[in-house]
Design a protein around this motif. Structure first.
Motif, PDB file in Angstrom:
ATOM      1  N   ASP A   1       0.874  -1.150   0.122  1.00 41.44           N
ATOM      2  CA  ASP A   1      -0.104   0.044  -0.101  1.00 41.44           C
ATOM      3  C   ASP A   1       0.830   1.340  -0.118  1.00 41.44           C
ATOM      4  N   THR A   2       1.815   1.195   0.845  1.00 39.83           N
ATOM      5  CA  THR A   2       2.717   2.382   0.792  1.00 39.83           C
ATOM      6  C   THR A   2       3.635   2.619  -0.724  1.00 39.83           C
ATOM      7  N   LEU A   3       3.975   1.584  -1.200  1.00 39.82           N
ATOM      8  CA  LEU A   3       4.391   1.732  -2.373  1.00 39.82           C
ATOM      9  C   LEU A   3       3.585   2.102  -3.416  1.00 39.82           C
ATOM     10  N   CYS A   4       2.203   1.799  -3.302  1.00 35.80           N
ATOM     11  CA  CYS A   4       1.107   2.710  -4.131  1.00 35.80           C
ATOM     12  C   CYS A   4       0.807   3.802  -3.877  1.00 35.80           C
ATOM     13  N   GLY A   5       1.460   4.480  -2.686  1.00 43.21           N
ATOM     14  CA  GLY A   5       1.241   5.902  -2.253  1.00 43.21           C
ATOM     15  C   GLY A   5      -0.076   6.040  -1.308  1.00 43.21           C
ATOM     16  N   ARG A   6      -0.391   4.877  -0.851  1.00 42.40           N
ATOM     17  CA  ARG A   6      -1.550   4.982   0.329  1.00 42.40           C
ATOM     18  C   ARG A   6      -1.176   4.398   1.696  1.00 42.40           C
ATOM     19  N   GLY A   7      -0.022   4.407   1.916  1.00 42.29           N
ATOM     20  CA  GLY A   7       0.500   4.008   3.198  1.00 42.29           C
ATOM     21  C   GLY A   7      -0.034   4.833   4.433  1.00 42.29           C
ATOM     22  N   PRO A   8       0.048   4.362   5.450  1.00 35.74           N
ATOM     23  CA  PRO A   8      -0.125   5.141   6.762  1.00 35.74           C
ATOM     24  C   PRO A   8       0.880   6.612   6.715  1.00 35.74           C
ATOM     25  N   GLU A   9       0.576   7.733   7.155  1.00 29.63           N
ATOM     26  CA  GLU A   9       1.407   8.665   7.032  1.00 29.63           C
ATOM     27  C   GLU A   9       2.686   8.724   7.988  1.00 29.63           C
ATOM     28  N   ASP A  10       2.696   8.118   9.348  1.00 30.12           N
ATOM     29  CA  ASP A  10       3.959   7.740   9.888  1.00 30.12           C
ATOM     30  C   ASP A  10       4.948   7.038   9.262  1.00 30.12           C
ATOM     31  N   PHE A  11       4.379   5.946   8.714  1.00 27.01           N
ATOM     32  CA  PHE A  11       5.426   4.992   8.279  1.00 27.01           C
ATOM     33  C   PHE A  11       5.710   5.473   6.822  1.00 27.01           C
ATOM     34  N   THR A  12       5.103   5.981   6.043  1.00 24.24           N
ATOM     35  CA  THR A  12       5.596   6.776   4.688  1.00 24.24           C
ATOM     36  C   THR A  12       6.527   7.769   5.069  1.00 24.24           C
ATOM     37  N   HIS A  13       6.338   8.690   6.058  1.00 21.51           N
ATOM     38  CA  HIS A  13       7.192   9.618   6.585  1.00 21.51           C
ATOM     39  C   HIS A  13       8.544   9.120   6.884  1.00 21.51           C
ATOM     40  N   LEU A  14       8.668   8.034   7.827  1.00 21.31           N
ATOM     41  CA  LEU A  14       9.759   7.177   8.178  1.00 21.31           C
ATOM     42  C   LEU A  14      10.628   6.770   6.871  1.00 21.31           C
ATOM     43  N   CYS A  15       9.744   6.182   5.992  1.00 23.77           N
ATOM     44  CA  CYS A  15      10.405   5.314   4.784  1.00 23.77           C
ATOM     45  C   CYS A  15      11.162   6.558   3.938  1.00 23.77           C
ATOM     46  N   LEU A  16      10.396   7.501   3.840  1.00 31.41           N
ATOM     47  CA  LEU A  16      11.019   8.820   2.937  1.00 31.41           C
ATOM     48  C   LEU A  16      12.276   9.248   3.648  1.00 31.41           C
ATOM     49  N   ALA A  17      12.375   9.236   4.874  1.00 31.83           N
ATOM     50  CA  ALA A  17      13.523   9.871   5.710  1.00 31.83           C
ATOM     51  C   ALA A  17      14.761   8.981   5.811  1.00 31.83           C
ATOM     52  N   VAL A  18      14.407   7.677   5.780  1.00 31.52           N
ATOM     53  CA  VAL A  18      15.417   6.562   5.770  1.00 31.52           C
ATOM     54  C   VAL A  18      15.820   6.326   4.525  1.00 31.52           C
ATOM     55  N   GLY A  19      15.252   6.713   3.294  1.00 32.10           N
ATOM     56  CA  GLY A  19      15.622   6.438   2.285  1.00 32.10           C
ATOM     57  C   GLY A  19      16.429   7.518   1.522  1.00 32.10           C
ATOM     58  N   SER A  20      16.072   8.989   2.023  1.00 29.09           N
ATOM     59  CA  SER A  20      16.914   9.958   1.714  1.00 29.09           C
ATOM     60  C   SER A  20      18.206   9.764   2.356  1.00 29.09           C
ATOM     61  N   LEU A  21      18.452   9.091   3.484  1.00 24.47           N
ATOM     62  CA  LEU A  21      19.505   9.175   4.245  1.00 24.47           C
ATOM     63  C   LEU A  21      20.406   8.026   3.285  1.00 24.47           C
ATOM     64  N   MET A  22      19.768   7.245   3.160  1.00 19.51           N
ATOM     65  CA  MET A  22      20.593   6.149   2.340  1.00 19.51           C
ATOM     66  C   MET A  22      20.911   6.882   0.814  1.00 19.51           C
ATOM     67  N   LEU A  23      20.286   7.410   0.119  1.00 18.63           N
ATOM     68  CA  LEU A  23      20.905   8.135  -1.092  1.00 18.63           C
ATOM     69  C   LEU A  23      21.945   9.023  -0.861  1.00 18.63           C
ATOM     70  N   VAL A  24      21.786   9.819   0.325  1.00 18.34           N
ATOM     71  CA  VAL A  24      22.933  10.740   0.422  1.00 18.34           C
ATOM     72  C   VAL A  24      24.155  10.111   0.931  1.00 18.34           C
ATOM     73  N   THR A  25      24.007   9.209   2.074  1.00 17.98           N
ATOM     74  CA  THR A  25      25.238   8.549   2.455  1.00 17.98           C
ATOM     75  C   THR A  25      25.804   7.707   1.307  1.00 17.98           C
ATOM     76  N   ALA A  26      25.083   7.263   0.428  1.00 23.05           N
ATOM     77  CA  ALA A  26      25.741   6.728  -0.674  1.00 23.05           C
ATOM     78  C   ALA A  26      26.306   7.443  -1.627  1.00 23.05           C
ATOM     79  N   GLY A  27      26.001   8.778  -1.542  1.00 27.02           N
ATOM     80  CA  GLY A  27      26.737   9.528  -2.511  1.00 27.02           C
ATOM     81  C   GLY A  27      25.705   9.907  -3.883  1.00 27.02           C
ATOM     82  N   ILE A  28      24.886   9.295  -3.811  1.00 24.54           N
ATOM     83  CA  ILE A  28      23.675   9.203  -5.130  1.00 24.54           C
ATOM     84  C   ILE A  28      23.305  10.449  -5.429  1.00 24.54           C
ATOM     85  N   VAL A  29      22.849  11.376  -4.484  1.00 21.98           N
ATOM     86  CA  VAL A  29      22.503  12.610  -4.440  1.00 21.98           C
ATOM     87  C   VAL A  29      23.147  13.385  -3.496  1.00 21.98           C
TER      88      VAL A  29
END
Length: 435
Positions: free
Chosen positions: A258-286
């Motif tokens: 559901d979250t990958l389809c854009g209809r996940g719970p607000e708190d869970f979606t918020h955390l996924c975006l935060a963790v994913g952002s940190l992964m991309l920055v730490t890896a030097g992709i962005v």
């Protein structure tokens, strides 16, 4: 030097040498040092602690106690994430395909879970046919082909941690910052990724109970990673109430889809975006978190992240139709709606109690030999800060045997109502980076 001298040395609060630590780990893995002596040393460490150099040496000795996963065959930047665990934490199922859709290479070795619910592998095995065990070359080939593989540990990675953790679990020596940090980081370093993001939980549903302890653990692990030449970032997050709404394996897979389809719970979606952002920055992709979040929001919106998840399921033998229609996931024989007994506003949820209740109906393991019933668990219909009317559904329970009254009482004891909305604590409390 006799091993008893090492025990006495630490008991007296002295620092162990690099060689003493290496000999301890080598001798224990090879069966030359008995459990009772290692138990004594572990208890001495609980009381006397270890300094940063000792903790690093212990991590490296454990890491080198078995095979190391060489990811040099993988083309691109490899990034890994680890969570210290919590109730309803299915973050890997979302952030791994999101990051892969943004160009990261995710070669993730995951595990099973003891306690309230299963680990990442247990959740994925809710998908009919999903194969969690890949040969090493097949694992590498899949990551090169689609950018993503999540599989069980192969070979003989960090055997020292397996032995030590089993011993700590039965000797009251789990609660030690150096032992926790070295356990986690030895496995992450042995798994080979060049960048690592650690989600350190604290609160009633986590091992670390205070923000201060969670930050201290995060800093200790980040320092170990830096000393080992890896890029490590830490996000400290709240686990005082369950993450998202689903607690239980198939239920959490559905929530991840559901979250990958854009209809996940607000708190869970918020955390996924935060963790994913940190992964991309730490890896030097962005360059920065702002750019990273924009990229992640795009791959959620255009379906690219969902397609990565589908590609992984297909590559590992799973039934892709459940991604298109999560109703095809395993279903419990019974469902029960538990309703509010009075008007009020939820001001507290005991995450650990709710996780334990989920385990009791089959969603988790008491021992490593227990079988998980993937279809069982709890889906919350209200969370902290929500106001409810008498008779309104608080949760749907998915179970295979009738619920006992004691279990139902335990559920209501886990949720506190008051006359005014509870203050939901911020989900993300600290971000620590080494870049």
């Amino acid at each position: 030097m006799r091993f008893v001298d090492t025990i006495v040395k630490k008991r007296e609060g002295k620092t162990l040498s690099t060689e003493e630590i290496r000999e301890w780990i080598r001798g224990y893995v090879q069966g030359q040092i008995p459990d009772y002596q290692v138990s004594a040393l572990l208890m001495a460490i609980v009381f006397q602690g270890m300094d940063a150099r000792e903790t690093y040496d212990l991590t490296m000795a454990m890491m080198n106690s078995g095979d190391l996963l060489d990811l040099s065959q993988i083309r691109g930047v490899t990034v890994d994430k680890h969570s210290t665990g919590g109730v309803g934490d299915k973050t890997t199922l979302v952030v791994a395909p999101m990051a892969a859709a943004c160009g990261a290479k995710i070669a993730k070795m995951s595990g099973r879970g003891l306690g309230h619910t299963g680990g990442t592998l247990d959740k994925l095995e809710s998908i009919p046919g999903f194969n969690c065990f890949l040969e090493k070359q097949a694992f590498f080939d899949q990551v090169n082909r689609i950018g993503l593989a999540i599989a069980g540990q192969t070979g003989n990675l960090v055997p020292a941690d397996k032995k030590l953790y089993a011993l700590r679990d039965v000797t009251g020596t789990v609660d030690s910052m150096p032992l926790i940090a070295s356990s986690i980081m030895s496995k992450k370093l042995a798994s080979g990724s060049s960048a690592i993001v650690l989600d350190v939980k604290y609160g009633s549903g986590a091992f670390m109970k205070t923000l201060e302890d969670a930050v201290a653990l995060g800093r200790e692990m980040m320092d170990i990673g830096r000393a080992a030449g890896r890029k490590v970032s830490v996000i400290v997050t709240d686990m005082d109430e369950p993450l998202g709404c689903a607690i239980g394996n198939a239920l959490e897979v559905k929530e991840a889809i559901d979250t990958l389809c854009g209809r996940g719970p607000e708190d869970f979606t918020h955390l996924c975006l935060a963790v994913g952002s940190l992964m991309l920055v730490t890896a030097g992709i962005v360059r920065d978190e702002k750019q990273a979040q924009k990229r992640l929001e795009e791959v959620l919106a255009n379906g690219a992240a969902l397609e990565k998840f589908k590609a992984m399921v297909r590559a590992q033998g799973g039934d892709v139709s459940v991604v298109d229609d999560p109703r095809r996931l395993p279903k419990s024989r019974m469902t029960t709606e538990l309703r509010a007994r009075q008007d009020g506003c939820i001001d507290h949820m005991d995450a650990m109690n709710l996780g334990t209740l989920a385990m009791q109906i089959g969603a988790g393991r008491r021992t490593k030999d227990d079988a998980i019933e993937p279809e069982t668990g709890i889906v919350l219909r209200a969370k902290v800060g929500d106001c409810v009317k008498e008779g309104q559904v608080l949760a749907q329970v998915c179970h295979n045997v009738p619920l006992e009254q004691e279990w139902i009482h335990g559920f209501y004891d886990s949720i506190s109502l008051s006359g005014s909305p509870g203050q939901r604590r911020p989900l993300i409390r600290e971000i620590l980076t080494s870049y």
